[in-house]
Scaffold this motif. Structure first.
Motif, PDB file in Angstrom:
ATOM      1  N   ILE A  96       2.241 -12.400   2.230  1.00 58.86           N
ATOM      2  CA  ILE A  96       3.252 -11.680   1.451  1.00 58.86           C
ATOM      3  C   ILE A  96       2.927 -10.191   1.581  1.00 58.86           C
ATOM      4  CG2 ILE A  96       4.350 -11.380  -0.792  1.00 58.86           C
ATOM      5  CD1 ILE A  96       3.145 -14.099  -1.580  1.00 58.86           C
ATOM      6  N   SER A  97       3.892  -9.400   2.007  1.00 62.97           N
ATOM      7  CA  SER A  97       3.662  -7.966   2.195  1.00 62.97           C
ATOM      8  C   SER A  97       4.526  -7.158   1.246  1.00 62.97           C
ATOM      9  CB  SER A  97       3.964  -7.558   3.642  1.00 62.97           C
ATOM     10  OG  SER A  97       5.328  -7.780   3.954  1.00 62.97           O
ATOM     11  N   PHE A  98       4.023  -5.974   0.915  1.00 63.35           N
ATOM     12  CA  PHE A  98       4.735  -5.032   0.046  1.00 63.35           C
ATOM     13  C   PHE A  98       4.750  -3.673   0.712  1.00 63.35           C
ATOM     14  CE2 PHE A  98       4.368  -2.094  -3.800  1.00 63.35           C
ATOM     15  CZ  PHE A  98       5.741  -2.037  -3.994  1.00 63.35           C
ATOM     16  N   THR A  99       5.937  -3.187   1.010  1.00 66.03           N
ATOM     17  CA  THR A  99       6.117  -1.853   1.569  1.00 66.03           C
ATOM     18  C   THR A  99       6.739  -0.983   0.473  1.00 66.03           C
ATOM     19  OG1 THR A  99       6.489  -2.793   3.765  1.00 66.03           O
ATOM     20  CG2 THR A  99       7.155  -0.502   3.415  1.00 66.03           C
ATOM     21  N   PRO A 100       5.922  -0.149  -0.180  1.00 64.55           N
ATOM     22  CA  PRO A 100       6.419   0.546  -1.375  1.00 64.55           C
ATOM     23  C   PRO A 100       7.334   1.728  -1.041  1.00 64.55           C
ATOM     24  CG  PRO A 100       4.180   1.227  -0.887  1.00 64.55           C
ATOM     25  CD  PRO A 100       4.511   0.139   0.097  1.00 64.55           C
ATOM     26  N   THR A 101       8.140   2.068  -2.026  1.00 60.40           N
ATOM     27  CA  THR A 101       8.910   3.301  -2.013  1.00 60.40           C
ATOM     28  C   THR A 101       8.221   4.262  -2.965  1.00 60.40           C
ATOM     29  OG1 THR A 101      10.970   2.127  -1.565  1.00 60.40           O
ATOM     30  CG2 THR A 101      11.156   4.346  -2.469  1.00 60.40           C
TER      31      THR A 101
ATOM     32  N   ILE B 216      -8.711  12.497  10.447  1.00 57.26           N
ATOM     33  CA  ILE B 216      -9.393  12.151   9.205  1.00 57.26           C
ATOM     34  C   ILE B 216      -8.347  11.670   8.184  1.00 57.26           C
ATOM     35  CG2 ILE B 216     -11.322  13.739   9.532  1.00 57.26           C
ATOM     36  CD1 ILE B 216      -9.965  15.636   7.555  1.00 57.26           C
ATOM     37  N   THR B 217      -8.807  10.890   7.239  1.00 54.17           N
ATOM     38  CA  THR B 217      -7.932  10.383   6.167  1.00 54.17           C
ATOM     39  C   THR B 217      -8.479  10.849   4.829  1.00 54.17           C
ATOM     40  OG1 THR B 217      -7.293   8.422   7.432  1.00 54.17           O
ATOM     41  CG2 THR B 217      -6.997   8.328   5.045  1.00 54.17           C
ATOM     42  N   LEU B 218      -7.613  11.462   4.030  1.00 51.08           N
ATOM     43  CA  LEU B 218      -7.984  11.904   2.695  1.00 51.08           C
ATOM     44  C   LEU B 218      -7.290  11.007   1.661  1.00 51.08           C
ATOM     45  CD1 LEU B 218      -7.709  15.811   2.970  1.00 51.08           C
ATOM     46  CD2 LEU B 218      -9.714  14.352   3.319  1.00 51.08           C
ATOM     47  N   THR B 219      -8.085  10.363   0.832  1.00 47.43           N
ATOM     48  CA  THR B 219      -7.527   9.566  -0.261  1.00 47.43           C
ATOM     49  C   THR B 219      -7.031  10.509  -1.358  1.00 47.43           C
ATOM     50  OG1 THR B 219      -9.693   9.371  -1.298  1.00 47.43           O
ATOM     51  CG2 THR B 219      -9.045   7.634   0.258  1.00 47.43           C
ATOM     52  N   PRO B 220      -6.220  10.023  -2.297  1.00 46.62           N
ATOM     53  CA  PRO B 220      -5.736  10.909  -3.367  1.00 46.62           C
ATOM     54  C   PRO B 220      -6.887  11.602  -4.093  1.00 46.62           C
ATOM     55  CG  PRO B 220      -4.498   8.861  -3.379  1.00 46.62           C
ATOM     56  CD  PRO B 220      -5.607   8.686  -2.389  1.00 46.62           C
TER      57      PRO B 220
ATOM     58  N   PHE C 136       0.603  -6.155  -6.668  1.00 45.40           N
ATOM     59  CA  PHE C 136       0.062  -5.323  -5.598  1.00 45.40           C
ATOM     60  C   PHE C 136      -0.493  -3.999  -6.107  1.00 45.40           C
ATOM     61  CE2 PHE C 136       2.817  -8.219  -3.328  1.00 45.40           C
ATOM     62  CZ  PHE C 136       2.131  -8.463  -2.155  1.00 45.40           C
ATOM     63  N   GLY C 137      -0.325  -3.724  -7.396  1.00 48.43           N
ATOM     64  CA  GLY C 137      -0.796  -2.463  -7.947  1.00 48.43           C
ATOM     65  C   GLY C 137       0.005  -1.285  -7.414  1.00 48.43           C
ATOM     66  N   THR C 138      -0.616  -0.123  -7.428  1.00 51.98           N
ATOM     67  CA  THR C 138       0.032   1.088  -6.908  1.00 51.98           C
ATOM     68  C   THR C 138      -0.418   1.308  -5.476  1.00 51.98           C
ATOM     69  OG1 THR C 138       0.129   2.078  -9.111  1.00 51.98           O
ATOM     70  CG2 THR C 138       0.370   3.554  -7.235  1.00 51.98           C
ATOM     71  N   ALA C 139       0.523   1.310  -4.584  1.00 55.15           N
ATOM     72  CA  ALA C 139       0.201   1.397  -3.155  1.00 55.15           C
ATOM     73  C   ALA C 139       0.961   2.546  -2.516  1.00 55.15           C
ATOM     74  CB  ALA C 139       0.546   0.093  -2.456  1.00 55.15           C
TER      75      ALA C 139
ATOM     76  N   SER D 123      11.162 -29.041  -7.183  1.00 56.75           N
ATOM     77  CA  SER D 123      11.660 -28.751  -5.837  1.00 56.75           C
ATOM     78  C   SER D 123      11.718 -27.264  -5.511  1.00 56.75           C
ATOM     79  CB  SER D 123      13.044 -29.374  -5.637  1.00 56.75           C
ATOM     80  OG  SER D 123      13.956 -28.880  -6.609  1.00 56.75           O
ATOM     81  N   THR D 124      11.733 -26.394  -6.517  1.00 57.21           N
ATOM     82  CA  THR D 124      11.715 -24.950  -6.274  1.00 57.21           C
ATOM     83  C   THR D 124      10.550 -24.331  -7.027  1.00 57.21           C
ATOM     84  OG1 THR D 124      14.113 -24.874  -6.000  1.00 57.21           O
ATOM     85  CG2 THR D 124      13.009 -22.794  -6.424  1.00 57.21           C
ATOM     86  N   LEU D 125       9.605 -23.781  -6.281  1.00 51.41           N
ATOM     87  CA  LEU D 125       8.420 -23.138  -6.856  1.00 51.41           C
ATOM     88  C   LEU D 125       8.554 -21.639  -6.663  1.00 51.41           C
ATOM     89  CD1 LEU D 125       5.497 -23.396  -8.008  1.00 51.41           C
ATOM     90  CD2 LEU D 125       4.719 -23.561  -5.632  1.00 51.41           C
ATOM     91  N   SER D 126       8.234 -20.859  -7.698  1.00 55.51           N
ATOM     92  CA  SER D 126       8.402 -19.406  -7.636  1.00 55.51           C
ATOM     93  C   SER D 126       7.072 -18.694  -7.898  1.00 55.51           C
ATOM     94  CB  SER D 126       9.436 -18.950  -8.667  1.00 55.51           C
ATOM     95  OG  SER D 126       9.664 -17.568  -8.579  1.00 55.51           O
ATOM     96  N   ILE D 127       6.807 -17.653  -7.111  1.00 59.86           N
ATOM     97  CA  ILE D 127       5.626 -16.800  -7.306  1.00 59.86           C
ATOM     98  C   ILE D 127       6.123 -15.409  -7.683  1.00 59.86           C
ATOM     99  CG2 ILE D 127       3.536 -15.840  -6.270  1.00 59.86           C
ATOM    100  CD1 ILE D 127       3.627 -18.091  -4.207  1.00 59.86           C
ATOM    101  N   PRO D 128       5.934 -14.958  -8.930  1.00 59.37           N
ATOM    102  CA  PRO D 128       6.377 -13.616  -9.319  1.00 59.37           C
ATOM    103  C   PRO D 128       5.588 -12.524  -8.595  1.00 59.37           C
ATOM    104  CG  PRO D 128       5.988 -14.993 -11.244  1.00 59.37           C
ATOM    105  CD  PRO D 128       5.389 -15.713 -10.071  1.00 59.37           C
ATOM    106  N   LEU D 129       6.282 -11.438  -8.213  1.00 55.12           N
ATOM    107  CA  LEU D 129       5.667 -10.318  -7.500  1.00 55.12           C
ATOM    108  C   LEU D 129       5.962  -9.015  -8.222  1.00 55.12           C
ATOM    109  CD1 LEU D 129       6.871 -11.226  -3.869  1.00 55.12           C
ATOM    110  CD2 LEU D 129       4.702 -11.891  -4.936  1.00 55.12           C
ATOM    111  N   THR D 130       4.975  -8.131  -8.280  1.00 56.98           N
ATOM    112  CA  THR D 130       5.167  -6.786  -8.812  1.00 56.98           C
ATOM    113  C   THR D 130       4.373  -5.798  -7.962  1.00 56.98           C
ATOM    114  OG1 THR D 130       3.339  -7.109 -10.384  1.00 56.98           O
ATOM    115  CG2 THR D 130       5.580  -7.495 -11.207  1.00 56.98           C
ATOM    116  N   GLY D 131       4.818  -4.558  -7.962  1.00 61.44           N
ATOM    117  CA  GLY D 131       4.124  -3.506  -7.218  1.00 61.44           C
ATOM    118  C   GLY D 131       4.763  -2.162  -7.504  1.00 61.44           C
ATOM    119  N   ALA D 132       4.029  -1.107  -7.252  1.00 65.68           N
ATOM    120  CA  ALA D 132       4.529   0.248  -7.482  1.00 65.68           C
ATOM    121  C   ALA D 132       4.206   1.112  -6.284  1.00 65.68           C
ATOM    122  CB  ALA D 132       3.910   0.845  -8.752  1.00 65.68           C
ATOM    123  N   GLY D 133       5.101   2.022  -5.987  1.00 58.14           N
ATOM    124  CA  GLY D 133       4.882   2.964  -4.899  1.00 58.14           C
ATOM    125  C   GLY D 133       4.236   4.238  -5.429  1.00 58.14           C
TER     126      GLY D 133
END
Length: 344
Positions: free
Chosen positions: A214-219, A306-310, A160-163, A237-247
């Motif tokens: 799949i949702s990511f709510t960062p800290t 208004i919304t200001l991005t970083p 999810f990158g940095t969110a 029988s068990t399939l896994s999808i790895p997830l990563t993300g940063a707040g």
């Protein structure tokens, strides 16, 4: 030989081995009053198999798996293996012809094939009947017939990158096998990760796909890792999808200049100055209100919300139009969802 009453005499009985079989008999002492049982054991061959248990694991129905094993004569006499029996649906043996003879110290390799006919665990055995001291040697067989349905995920992993706020991505499950697959459970693990999907179970025919979210709510300021686990009756029988993300670090709102001095302004006229606000944090900042206090002060050009991005800035005008003589003071209070939610 005469033995007096209550006397003890020792003697030796000789036996000549004529054949390789256990022999039993009796020795008659005296006039039949005393009968001694006699047992003679010949040294025969001993049959062993390594390994003694064969584990085939999961094998697709319609496919096969082959394992090898070796029979050995660990005794001192020839062994004749007369026949073999195989139990368990889907098991068969190759590489040996019967009857066969193994000399002392000799061995013979053979193969066992597991070609399951149905799904589920299948246990069986091979029984070798021979002239060894133990006439039948058994080898245990274990395997599981698995579905020909194969489940794959796209994407196979998600970053999810940095969110700074909640982020959602879609994932797809596809049955790339030849049999239908029933998806029984979809769950997420790891801080901030969650899944959303239609009611389970799903049944996917060969080639069919289904999607879920799949949702990511960062800290703020932290990194998360986790996975999505999919449980089904597919071959895997068990399939896994790895997830990563940063707040991302929280949004921070700053003002430039930090104060405005209009000097002397004649009553009935006005003066204006430029004012900028900048998001100096790592997440978006939403500005919802700008409240002005103080007689004669106002703002112009700030169209909310208004919304200001970083790193983004917004410039507007502050206006002073005095209505009476004398000193005037006031402030602008900017309300936002930044870490400093009220900037003055």
């Amino acid at each position: 030989m005469h033995i007096s009453q209550r006397a003890l005499r020792s003697f030796v009985i000789c036996f000549a081995i004529l054949m390789l079989l256990p022999v039993a008999g009796t020795a008659i002492v005296g006039t039949g009053i005393v009968t001694l049982p006699l047992f003679f054991f010949t040294n025969t061959g001993a049959l062993s198999c390594k390994p003694g248990n064969l584990w085939f694991g999961k094998v697709m129905v319609g496919g096969s798996n082959v394992l090898s094993a070796r029979l050995s004569n660990t005794g001192t006499s020839n062994i004749t293996i007369s026949s073999v029996s195989v139990t368990g649906a889907g098991y068969s043996l190759s590489g040996l012809s019967f009857p066969m003879t193994l000399g002392p110290g000799n061995s013979a390799q053979f193969q066992v094939i597991f070609a399951p006919l149905v799904q589920g665990r299948v246990d069986g055995s091979i029984g070798f009947t021979s002239s060894a001291s133990s006439s039948t040697l058994y080898v245990s067989l274990h395997g599981t017939g698995a579905s020909t349905g194969v489940l794959s995920a796209s994407p196979s992993s998600i970053n999810f990158g940095t969110a700074g706020n909640n982020v959602t991505q879609l994932a797809a499950l596809t049955n790339t096998g030849t049999a239908s697959v029933t998806v029984q459970q979809i769950s997420a693990s790891g801080s901030g990760f969650a899944v959303s999907h239609a009611a389970l179970p799903w049944t996917l025919a060969s080639g069919q796909s289904a999607t879920f979210s799949i949702s990511f709510t960062p800290t703020a300021g932290s990194t998360s890792s986790g996975s999505v686990s999919i449980v089904s009756n597919a071959y895997d029988s068990t399939l896994s999808i790895p997830l990563t993300g940063a707040g991302a670090s929280a949004g921070i709102l700053s003002a430039n200049p930090t104060s405005n001095s209009f000097g002397s302004v004649q009553v009935g006229s006005s003066a204006s100055q430029y004012q900028s606000v900048t998001n100096s944090g790592g997440s978006n900042v939403n500005i919802s209100q700008a409240n002005v206090s103080g007689s004669g002060f106002s703002i112009s050009g700030l169209n909310l919300p208004i919304t200001l991005t970083p790193g983004q800035s917004y410039t507007f005008s502050t206006v002073f139009a005095p209505t009476s003589s004398g000193t005037a003071s006031g402030s602008i209070a900017i309300v936002s969802d930044a870490s400093n939610s009220s900037l003055t």
